[in-house]
Scaffold this active site. Structure first.
Site, PDB file in Angstrom:
ATOM      1  N   ARG A  93       0.811  -1.213   0.000  1.00  0.00           N
ATOM      2  CA  ARG A  93       0.000   0.000   0.000  1.00  0.00           C
ATOM      3  C   ARG A  93       0.858   1.282   0.000  1.00  0.00           C
ATOM      4  NH1 ARG A  93      -5.130   0.145   2.527  1.00  0.00           N
ATOM      5  NH2 ARG A  93      -4.476  -1.682   3.688  1.00  0.00           N
ATOM      6  N   CYS A 107     -26.125  -1.773  -8.497  1.00  0.00           N
ATOM      7  CA  CYS A 107     -27.478  -2.018  -7.993  1.00  0.00           C
ATOM      8  C   CYS A 107     -27.414  -2.508  -6.562  1.00  0.00           C
ATOM      9  CB  CYS A 107     -28.164  -3.045  -8.871  1.00  0.00           C
ATOM     10  SG  CYS A 107     -28.233  -2.491 -10.551  1.00  0.00           S
TER      11      CYS A 107
HETATM   12  N1  LLP Z   1       2.877  -9.221   3.001  1.00  0.00           N
HETATM   13  C1  LLP Z   1       1.848 -10.040   3.246  1.00  0.00           C
HETATM   14  C2  LLP Z   1       2.109 -11.418   3.616  1.00  0.00           C
HETATM   15  C3  LLP Z   1       0.531  -9.556   3.126  1.00  0.00           C
HETATM   16  O1  LLP Z   1      -0.485 -10.365   3.375  1.00  0.00           O
HETATM   17  C4  LLP Z   1       0.301  -8.207   2.761  1.00  0.00           C
HETATM   18  C5  LLP Z   1      -1.048  -7.679   2.633  1.00  0.00           C
HETATM   19  C6  LLP Z   1       1.428  -7.400   2.515  1.00  0.00           C
HETATM   20  C7  LLP Z   1       2.695  -7.934   2.644  1.00  0.00           C
HETATM   21  C8  LLP Z   1       1.299  -5.955   2.083  1.00  0.00           C
HETATM   22  O2  LLP Z   1       0.713  -5.166   3.054  1.00  0.00           O
HETATM   23  P1  LLP Z   1       0.620  -3.578   2.828  1.00  0.00           P
HETATM   24  O3  LLP Z   1       2.020  -3.003   2.866  1.00  0.00           O
HETATM   25  O4  LLP Z   1      -0.014  -3.347   1.516  1.00  0.00           O
HETATM   26  O5  LLP Z   1      -0.215  -3.107   3.964  1.00  0.00           O
HETATM   27  N2  LLP Z   1      -7.325  -5.300   0.778  1.00  0.00           N
HETATM   28  C9  LLP Z   1      -6.967  -4.631   2.009  1.00  0.00           C
HETATM   29  C10 LLP Z   1      -5.534  -4.892   2.374  1.00  0.00           C
HETATM   30  C11 LLP Z   1      -5.215  -6.353   2.527  1.00  0.00           C
HETATM   31  C12 LLP Z   1      -3.767  -6.611   2.804  1.00  0.00           C
HETATM   32  C13 LLP Z   1      -3.442  -8.039   2.624  1.00  0.00           C
HETATM   33  N3  LLP Z   1      -2.075  -8.387   2.840  1.00  0.00           N
HETATM   34  C14 LLP Z   1      -7.249  -3.147   1.882  1.00  0.00           C
HETATM   35  O6  LLP Z   1      -7.696  -2.716   0.821  1.00  0.00           O
HETATM   36  O7  LLP Z   1      -7.078  -2.395   2.835  1.00  0.00           O
END
Ligand code: LLP
Length: 444
Positions: A297, A365
């Site tokens: 992110r 919808c």
């Molecule tokens: N590593 C692992 C093992 C993960 O499961 C994730 C995210 C990351 C790294 C990366 O995390 P980040 O730096 O992006 O926070 N769909 C949700 C977020 C789900 C994150 C899943 N895993 C949202 O839109 O907030």
């Protein structure tokens, strides 16, 4: 020093001489006209700027492996940018492995994560030469060992562990707490090691992996996570005489969706992480391990915005004013899934006085298809270009064809140039997997 994840807007955002919002030197209203809407716009300078901040922040730690968590936004173009910036890729499905491979990415610099990797996916990972696999559970250890044996390979693995750390983020995006679906419980690690040591001889255990959650604003949880990992490394060394030289602490650094969000900088988090490692290496007399981090992110979130065109509006008598746009939960499910909030502006009227409370509704919808509830904006007119900031992460990657709405295009902007990196889906593509069985074909 401040880093771009602490700002709401991409670093190149400004108001140009047309009075419109401009990103990467491109007028957002012109982009909306040229490519149509909904449109994801990604600012290359912000993405590259963030990767540089990560490299700079961790430069005192030489054994560093930066991996971009591609689940946040995966396309071939982003693979290229990550490769140029010296990042590896964290992949979590056959589709992500395939995309990286077809982009010509150096697969040795990829890592495969996930709690239910299939036979086909693991097979593909080994055939394509994925560098490291983070093994999540007993079933996977056995499966992977069999596949590795049949391909006559020894595979580098990490053990994904559940460190038992709760961070203050949305329940759905916490992952490191004890009853999480991911990883080995700490009490199961020894059994896994016994198996790897005695039976799974095609697995080469090099380290431990944990990930505590996403959209995290605290430093302490990383310090504590490293504490748990080092305790295990030390315990494993004492009990099995096995030295693990690699650790992966996952991703999770938060970004600023609205003024209420107060994310920490990449420098602050790097300092906490490297300090915790240093303290624990001294405490246990262990050499500095290779360190993997997997931010998703924070690398692409701030860089991306979504443009919509304002369509119908509705004033409920004595109630809300709704302004509908030409996208919604199919291009951004985050508001309906996580009650996520966004900062919104009118790209063709950024200086207008916010004098109206309005709810931006999607076109699907479903009553829950609301992109932003009760926000203050200048009065919106039909045809206005509405800009949602911070949609770069988990927007396109979680998009769907709900209501058979087409997936939008994405453009990459830089220095006044815009390049399509994802074509808008077509109706033909939408139907290309559909099959009418013969017995239903009488009509045709
Ligand atoms: N590593 C692992 C093992 C993960 O499961 C994730 C995210 C990351 C790294 C990366 O995390 P980040 O730096 O992006 O926070 N769909 C949700 C977020 C789900 C994150 C899943 N895993 C949202 O839109 O907030």
């Amino acid at each position: 020093m401040k880093t771009a994840n602490q700002d709401i807007k991409p670093i190149t955002t400004k108001i140009n001489s047309n009075g419109n919002i401009e990103i990467g030197g491109c007028d957002l209203v012109e982009l909306a006209n040229k490519y149509s809407t909904p449109l994801y716009v990604f600012d290359e300078a912000t993405i590259r700027g963030i990767t540089k901040s990560y490299k700079e922040a961790f430069k005192s730690y030489p054994k560093m492996n930066m991996m971009f968590a591609s689940k946040a936004f995966m396309t071939k173009a982003i693979c290229r940018i990550m490769e140029e910036e010296g990042f590896g890729l964290d992949l979590c499905s056959g589709g992500e492995i395939y995309t990286a491979h077809s982009a010509g990415f150096n697969m040795a610099k990829t890592l495969f994560n996930g709690n239910n990797k299939s036979f086909d996916e693991l097979n593909m990972a080994l055939e394509y030469g994925v560098g490291t696999i983070s093994c999540d559970n007993f079933f996977e250890l056995a499966l992977l060992n069999n596949i590795a044996q049949s391909q006559n390979k020894k595979v580098r693995i990490l053990l994904r562990i559940t460190p038992g750390i709760e961070c203050h983020t949305h329940e759905y995006i916490q992952t490191g707490h004890l009853d999480s679906k991911f990883g080995f419980d700490l009490t199961q690690i020894d059994e896994a090691i016994e198996l790897i040591k005695d039976e799974y001889l095609n697995l080469n255990l090099v380290g431990l992996h944990a990930h505590i959650g996403s959209q995290i604003f605290e430093k302490q949880v990383y310090y504590d996570e490293i504490d748990v990992i080092f305790n295990e490394i030390k315990r494993i060394k004492d009990k099995f005489n096995i030295e693990l030289h690699e650790i992966n602490i996952g991703g999770g650094l938060g970004i600023k969706y609205t003024e209420d969000d107060k994310p920490i900088s990449i420098y602050e988090i790097a300092e906490t992480i490297t300090e915790s490692i240093e303290v624990h290496c001294k405490k246990y007399n262990i050499d500095e391990p290779v360190l993997f981090i997997e931010p998703g992110r924070s690398i692409v979130g701030t860089a991306g915005v979504t443009l919509y065109t304002a369509g119908s509006s509705k004033q409920v008598p004595n109630g809300r004013k709704y302004q509908a746009v030409d996208g919604g939960m199919s291009d951004n499910p985050r508001p309906s899934l996580y009650q996520a909030k966004y900062t919104v502006e009118i790209a063709n009227n950024p200086n207008g006085t916010p004098n109206e409370t309005v709810t931006i509704a999607g076109k699907h919808c479903e009553s829950g298809d609301i992109l932003a509830k009760d926000i203050m904006l200048p009065e919106i007119e039909e045809g206005d270009t509405i800009c949602f900031y911070n949609t770069g992460a988990y927007g396109y990657s979680m998009s769907s064809n709900y209501n058979r709405v087409l997936k939008p295009a994405a453009v990459l902007v830089n220095n006044g140039k815009s390049d399509i990196i994802i074509n808008r889906q077509t109706y033909e593509q939408l139907c290309e997997s559909d099959i009418i069985p013969d017995r239903l074909s009488n009509k045709c």
